[in-house]
Design a protein around this motif. Structure first.
Motif, PDB file in Angstrom:
ATOM      1  N   GLY A  23     -31.798  26.876   3.596  1.00 32.44           N
ATOM      2  CA  GLY A  23     -32.458  27.086   2.320  1.00 32.44           C
ATOM      3  C   GLY A  23     -31.745  26.471   1.122  1.00 32.44           C
ATOM      4  O   GLY A  23     -30.724  25.802   1.233  1.00 32.44           O
ATOM      5  N   GLN A  24     -32.303  26.763  -0.027  1.00 27.23           N
ATOM      6  CA  GLN A  24     -31.837  26.216  -1.296  1.00 27.23           C
ATOM      7  C   GLN A  24     -30.632  26.980  -1.839  1.00 27.23           C
ATOM      8  O   GLN A  24     -30.360  28.102  -1.428  1.00 27.23           O
ATOM      9  CB  GLN A  24     -32.978  26.258  -2.325  1.00 27.23           C
ATOM     10  N   ASP A  25     -29.955  26.369  -2.798  1.00 30.84           N
ATOM     11  CA  ASP A  25     -28.817  26.983  -3.479  1.00 30.84           C
ATOM     12  C   ASP A  25     -29.227  28.335  -4.052  1.00 30.84           C
ATOM     13  O   ASP A  25     -30.274  28.459  -4.690  1.00 30.84           O
ATOM     14  CB  ASP A  25     -28.337  26.063  -4.606  1.00 30.84           C
ATOM     15  N   GLY A  26     -28.429  29.356  -3.782  1.00 29.08           N
ATOM     16  CA  GLY A  26     -28.680  30.695  -4.290  1.00 29.08           C
ATOM     17  C   GLY A  26     -29.545  31.563  -3.387  1.00 29.08           C
ATOM     18  O   GLY A  26     -29.649  32.764  -3.606  1.00 29.08           O
ATOM     19  N   ALA A  27     -30.152  30.958  -2.381  1.00 21.31           N
ATOM     20  CA  ALA A  27     -31.011  31.732  -1.463  1.00 21.31           C
ATOM     21  C   ALA A  27     -30.152  32.599  -0.541  1.00 21.31           C
ATOM     22  O   ALA A  27     -29.011  32.249  -0.233  1.00 21.31           O
ATOM     23  CB  ALA A  27     -31.880  30.788  -0.632  1.00 21.31           C
ATOM     24  N   PRO A  28     -30.688  33.710  -0.079  1.00 23.73           N
ATOM     25  CA  PRO A  28     -29.931  34.551   0.864  1.00 23.73           C
ATOM     26  C   PRO A  28     -29.829  33.879   2.231  1.00 23.73           C
ATOM     27  O   PRO A  28     -30.684  33.084   2.612  1.00 23.73           O
ATOM     28  CB  PRO A  28     -30.761  35.833   0.952  1.00 23.73           C
ATOM     29  N   ILE A  29     -28.769  34.213   2.945  1.00 31.50           N
ATOM     30  CA  ILE A  29     -28.598  33.736   4.319  1.00 31.50           C
ATOM     31  C   ILE A  29     -27.945  34.840   5.136  1.00 31.50           C
ATOM     32  O   ILE A  29     -27.048  35.527   4.657  1.00 31.50           O
ATOM     33  CB  ILE A  29     -27.780  32.424   4.373  1.00 31.50           C
ATOM     34  N   ARG A  30     -28.423  35.011   6.346  1.00 33.72           N
ATOM     35  CA  ARG A  30     -27.860  35.984   7.280  1.00 33.72           C
ATOM     36  C   ARG A  30     -26.982  35.230   8.270  1.00 33.72           C
ATOM     37  O   ARG A  30     -27.391  34.209   8.817  1.00 33.72           O
ATOM     38  CB  ARG A  30     -28.965  36.716   8.038  1.00 33.72           C
ATOM     39  N   VAL A  31     -25.803  35.758   8.502  1.00 41.31           N
ATOM     40  CA  VAL A  31     -24.902  35.213   9.520  1.00 41.31           C
ATOM     41  C   VAL A  31     -24.888  36.218  10.665  1.00 41.31           C
ATOM     42  O   VAL A  31     -24.386  37.329  10.516  1.00 41.31           O
ATOM     43  CB  VAL A  31     -23.483  34.980   8.960  1.00 41.31           C
ATOM     44  N   ARG A  32     -25.496  35.812  11.784  1.00 43.87           N
ATOM     45  CA  ARG A  32     -25.521  36.662  12.982  1.00 43.87           C
ATOM     46  C   ARG A  32     -24.417  36.208  13.930  1.00 43.87           C
ATOM     47  O   ARG A  32     -23.979  35.063  13.879  1.00 43.87           O
ATOM     48  CB  ARG A  32     -26.866  36.540  13.711  1.00 43.87           C
ATOM     49  N   PHE A  33     -24.024  37.121  14.807  1.00 43.72           N
ATOM     50  CA  PHE A  33     -22.953  36.841  15.759  1.00 43.72           C
ATOM     51  C   PHE A  33     -23.479  37.090  17.172  1.00 43.72           C
ATOM     52  O   PHE A  33     -24.107  38.118  17.433  1.00 43.72           O
ATOM     53  CB  PHE A  33     -21.743  37.738  15.467  1.00 43.72           C
ATOM     54  N   SER A  34     -23.194  36.171  18.084  1.00 42.96           N
ATOM     55  CA  SER A  34     -23.739  36.251  19.442  1.00 42.96           C
ATOM     56  C   SER A  34     -23.240  37.463  20.223  1.00 42.96           C
ATOM     57  O   SER A  34     -23.865  37.872  21.198  1.00 42.96           O
ATOM     58  CB  SER A  34     -23.431  34.972  20.220  1.00 42.96           C
TER      59      SER A  34
END
Length: 92
Positions: A23-34
């Motif tokens: 996504g764009q600058d400032g958008a949320p992001i989820r970091v998932r772990f396997s």
């Protein structure tokens, strides 16, 4: 590769190629772990790297702990872009 600063501080730069799908600058992001560790909700920063590539900002202490539990400094980290707002990191 997990250099010292990345390993110790949990800095995550998915790279130029992966950034094309995020996504764009400032958008949320989820970091998932396997391994099922708790997902980290962070923010996309596209100004920290001069190429405009994504840097994940927020929750970095939790990411650092996960790095240190699953890798050694200097190891190569693999992951995948699930969607524009989700990355999954693969345990070593």
């Amino acid at each position: 590769m997990l250099g010292a600063t990345y390993y110790e501080k949990g800095i995550l730069n998915p790279g130029v190629e992966a950034s094309e799908y995020l996504g764009q600058d400032g958008a949320p992001i989820r970091v998932r772990f396997s391994d099922g560790s708790q997902t980290v909700v962070s923010k996309i920063n596209r100004t920290a790297n001069r190429t405009g590539a994504v840097r994940v900002i927020g929750g970095n202490a939790q990411i650092a702990r996960w790095f240190q539990e699953n890798f050694s400094e200097g190891d190569t980290l693999y992951g995948s872009v699930v969607d524009p707002h989700t990355i999954e990191l693969l345990a070593g």
